[in-house]
Design an enzyme around this catalytic site. Structure first.
Site, PDB file in Angstrom:
ATOM      1  N   TYR A 158       0.863  -1.175   0.000  1.00 61.69           N
ATOM      2  CA  TYR A 158       0.000   0.000   0.000  1.00 61.69           C
ATOM      3  C   TYR A 158       0.908   1.237   0.000  1.00 61.69           C
ATOM      4  CZ  TYR A 158      -4.553   2.214   0.933  1.00 61.69           C
ATOM      5  OH  TYR A 158      -5.708   2.951   0.845  1.00 61.69           O
ATOM      6  N   LYS A 218     -20.710 -19.614 -11.335  1.00 57.89           N
ATOM      7  CA  LYS A 218     -19.930 -19.443 -12.567  1.00 57.89           C
ATOM      8  C   LYS A 218     -18.501 -19.007 -12.238  1.00 57.89           C
ATOM      9  CE  LYS A 218     -20.321 -18.987 -17.165  1.00 57.89           C
ATOM     10  NZ  LYS A 218     -21.169 -19.695 -18.116  1.00 57.89           N
TER      11      LYS A 218
END
Lengths: 394, 394
Positions: free
Chosen positions: B36, B91
């Site tokens: 970060y 999916k």
């Protein structure tokens, strides 16, 4: 190797930082029939009949979208959606590592406010919360405002995450210097997303977290100096704020404002102040100089006259860092089934965060990766959500 | 316990099936500085200067959005975005488990085509591909069409995934019955998303996969019977198709169409046919009755006169299932840096899939979880992408 090169290497080798993973196994035909068709149809039918069951049977209960338009990324400015991805992935990594939240980056190409609002409203179904990130002020205010009632918690972290952590820092710093938080004279420099949100939350600094004491002694400055009622160039957000800040209608520069102040909060630019400016402040001054990566005044310089100094940096004591706030706030909001993140929850978060350390001059906040922070903050946020009546009936 | 109850239990206990995970560790302050701020700023700057580096340094290289508006979910119809989530999560689980792709569900509340198109275009930055899913016909055609040139592969799986697997099944079935694919007389019942895409791809059934042989012997039927040039009630998509199907302008019912046909492909409704209808077909007939969960004709009934029967179900031989197609197609497209999924890639996928088995009457396609399928299909798709010139310069 320096940080920049190390960071480039890490991103290149991993092709980013975020992955999607399955919580269930798919090894046999039977697995497939349960995870996917035909079994999954029953789960969809269940949610179709009982819409609130989406929280029981899907990832929505634990997912947060990190939404940006790339218009104000870190200190880099308007670098656009693609270039913002590493930052948003990083934010999602922190959500996961600190609060076990499944956060996913939504980096939006358009910078049209109405389009952004419409996109967030339309992709909301799979998300349990929305973290707005790095959207430029003043556009961020209107965008957040338009999303507050969509039924799931929405928070612009650059505003409220910062405000929560600053409030926590001030609660502890004022304890160390033995001043009453309500009596503090506070100067905030920077009237963007963070500055305005910090001002608003600090109006609730009263020691009793259940009573919001409007504080008259906040003075907000922007690049043109002190903001006062009647200054001709104020935008609507600044105009709203002068109604309850700078009650004495003081005018002048930032340096004028500092005279006799107890607290300086910088969310602005590097190297704006020197030790002489701090000298003009009250005794036992508190300086939170959070410009990144270079603060408004370096700690050693400020400490010549201030009692407590915090910055945004990890290489000095008292790092005032958003990652102390947002993970626990969203964890608590999700756990509470909250429909929004209100002021009560933010104030509770600040008090809980402050409670994570026994405050000392060089430790007004916990270490950013302290594992005790998220449980404490989320518990307090959850309680505040329930008590303030913003939870969804389940 | 039956499948439905097992599926409900699995979803409830796991609160959905999908999680987000971090590919990198965040244990120390140094980790935080690389993952970060401040380190990540360098990565963002790099992408800002070289936009195509977004593929090198972010998750975009391996991520796919599974986008639906919930308007045609499985056989359940227009159940909306929330109720579609379990299917879309499923999916995404298959994307991950079969092709190691990081797929994420985007379940859109609006069913306004322009709004959907605009949303997909605007959230594209973080995604390397778009799998459109369970969007009702004929709306799905226009939506996909509008997204084909956004620079990343976009495929509506209900159309093209189905078409690819059907083409593979027919290639192998015709081998088994020793008929030349180009000579097959084919009847397709169902002129929705799947039926129309199957028709289009089957025009390229020629044994030489590099030559698309327009086949005149495809007859498409809808609920009103045979579709022929001049039938007064055709929508624009059906009108386009009659230009190159049903060259003899045959009219009549589905049952009329079957007379003398070699192949029946059903993407329609349960229990439409009986063995007498199959009896009218040519000898060694091929029947792919894919209505779900109950086929147009049950296998035992069809096998009285047909040589080969396939269905969409896992409890009969010859399951014709989309999950044999889309994972390898997207894997190949991502690996190739393809900017779209064109016909060449779909045909290559079908031939590669067909090549995964030595075809027999009761095994014209591989088992749905066969680990050899994705490597074979993706390799062929990648090659076709390169050869047809749709890859991004890197």
């Amino acid at each position: 190797m320096d940080l920049n090169r190390e960071s480039l290497k890490l991103h290149l080798e991993n092709r980013g930082k975020l992955a999607v993973s399955s919580k269930v196994a798919v090894r046999t035909k039977n697995d497939l029939s349960i995870v996917y068709t035909p079994g999954v149809a029953e789960v969809s039918k269940q949610i179709h009949s009982n819409p609130s069951d989406v929280y029981k049977y899907t990832m929505k209960s634990n997912s947060v979208a990190v939404v940006t338009d790339g218009s104000a990324v870190l200190g880099l400015g308007n670098i656009g959606a693609e270039a913002s991805i590493p930052v948003m992935e990083g934010k999602c990594v922190l959500f996961k590592e600190l609060a076990n939240i499944d956060a996913f980056p939504i980096c939006i190409k358009t910078q049209d406010d109405d389009a952004i609002i419409s996109i967030v409203k339309n992709i909301e179904p799979v998300f349990g919360g929305i973290n707005l990130e790095d959207i430029a002020a003043p556009r961020c205010f209107g965008i957040e405002e338009a999303l507050l009632d969509i039924g799931i918690p929405v928070m612009h972290d650059d505003q409220h995450g910062t405000a929560i952590v600053v409030l926590a820092a001030l609660l502890n710093a004022s304890k160390v210097v033995k001043k009453n938080p309500e009596d503090l004279k506070i100067v905030i420099n920077g009237a963007g997303a963070a500055g305005i949100a910090v001002s608003k939350l600090l109006m609730c600094i009263g020691v009793d977290k259940n009573i919001c004491t409007p504080v008259k002694e906040i003075i907000l400055c922007d690049s043109r100096g002190i903001i006062y009622d009647g200054r001709p160039d104020l935008n609507s957000f600044k105009k709203e704020l002068v109604k309850c800040t700078n009650g004495q209608r003081k005018a002048g520069t930032l340096k004028d404002a500092l005279e006799g102040a107890d607290v300086f909060i910088g969310v602005s630019k590097a190297n704006l102040l020197n030790s002489d400016d701090i000298k003009k402040m009250n005794r036992d001054a508190i300086v939170l100089a959070m410009a990144n990566p270079i603060p408004e005044i370096m700690p050693d310089e400020a400490l010549k006259f201030a009692a407590i100094v915090g910055t945004g940096r990890s290489d000095f004591p008292n790092q005032v860092n958003n990652s102390l706030g947002f993970p626990g706030v969203f964890r608590g909001a999700l756990d509470a089934n909250a429909m929004k993140i209100n002021n009560e929850m933010k104030i509770a978060a600040a008090h809980a965060l402050a409670g994570c350390v026994v405050p000392k001059k060089d430790k007004i906040l916990p270490y950013t990766l302290d594992k005790n922070v998220v449980p404490a903050v989320s518990e307090a946020v959850k309680k505040a959500a329930v008590e303030s009546g913003v939870v969804r009936k389940v």
